[in-house]
Design an enzyme around this catalytic site. Structure first.
Site, PDB file in Angstrom:
ATOM      1  N   SER A  17       0.646  -1.167  -0.017  1.00 39.82           N
ATOM      2  CA  SER A  17      -0.051   0.061  -0.179  1.00 39.82           C
ATOM      3  C   SER A  17       0.981   1.267   0.046  1.00 39.82           C
ATOM      4  O   SER A  17       1.724   1.331  -0.885  1.00 39.82           O
ATOM      5  CB  SER A  17      -0.908   0.152   1.398  1.00 39.82           C
ATOM      6  N   HIS A  44      -2.769  -1.145  -3.211  1.00 39.26           N
ATOM      7  CA  HIS A  44      -3.946  -0.369  -2.967  1.00 39.26           C
ATOM      8  C   HIS A  44      -3.734   0.877  -3.805  1.00 39.26           C
ATOM      9  O   HIS A  44      -2.682   1.554  -3.774  1.00 39.26           O
ATOM     10  CB  HIS A  44      -3.879   0.124  -1.572  1.00 39.26           C
ATOM     11  N   ASP A 137      -4.199  -4.743   5.996  1.00 37.06           N
ATOM     12  CA  ASP A 137      -4.403  -5.779   5.146  1.00 37.06           C
ATOM     13  C   ASP A 137      -3.359  -6.247   4.782  1.00 37.06           C
ATOM     14  O   ASP A 137      -1.933  -6.081   4.899  1.00 37.06           O
ATOM     15  CB  ASP A 137      -4.893  -4.782   3.691  1.00 37.06           C
TER      16      ASP A 137
END
Length: 194
Positions: A17, A44, A137
């Site tokens: 991310s 992401h 995540d």
């Protein structure tokens, strides 16, 4: 983990991310172009009107880079990029499936979704790598990989621009490899059958 315990690799999944793109751009040029397994990268990112990420990554490596489309087969020697705004799932037939269900950890694509479905298909031939990022995540996905006998690795939080994601994984489970930015390419290259 000892070197002789490493099983043949069927797939490498990489999740990241915030702060992970610079890490990916750093290790891609050092990957061996004779890669004998596929790599899937889930980052992401927001939906855009172009596929500039795959173009950008293609400029950094001789390995073919492709943004995934529904039902694409998973083939060795390729780097696949999860498209924005879809969860990327891996099906038993070793093909990709795109899913528009609820966000996971405020994100779509969700790293956990890809890691978990990959674990169901590739089992102990799966390698999961978690990079820099700002939420949790990827941790549950790494647990799924560990539970089927796959290999787990995280970027050393000390080298991460945003250390929360790799640090969370380290706090929640025992990881096989802690990787420096410079060590990621060498680790992936070490998985190639000699």
């Amino acid at each position: 983990m000892e070197e002789n315990q490493i099983k043949p690799t069927g797939l490498v999944v990489i999740g990241g991310s915030a702060g992970s793109l610079s890490v990916i751009l750093s290790f891609l040029p050092r990957l061996d172009p004779l890669l004998d397994f596929p790599i899937v990268i889930v980052i992401h990112r927001k939906k855009t009107l172009d596929n500039s990420l795959s173009d950008l990554l293609s400029q950094k490596t001789l390995i073919p880079v492709k943004e995934i489309e529904e039902k694409d087969p998973i083939l060795p020697g390729n780097i696949y990029i999860a498209p924005p705004d879809y969860h990327l799932l891996i099906e038993e037939e070793k093909i990709f499936s795109l899913d528009y269900s609820e966000k996971i950890n405020f994100s779509r694509p969700g790293i956990d979704a890809t890691f978990q479905t990959a674990a169901q298909v590739y089992k102990d031939k799966l390698v999961g790598i978690l990079l820099s990022g700002a939420n949790a995540d990827g941790t549950e996905g790494l647990m799924s990989i560990r539970d089927v006998g796959g290999i787990t690795a995280v970027q050393d939080p000390a080298t991460a621009e945003v250390p929360f994601m790799p640090r969370n994984a380290l706090e929640k489970l025992s990881i096989d490899y802690l990787l420096s930015i410079e060590g990621i390419a060498a680790f992936i290259n070490s998985l190639i059958k000699k």
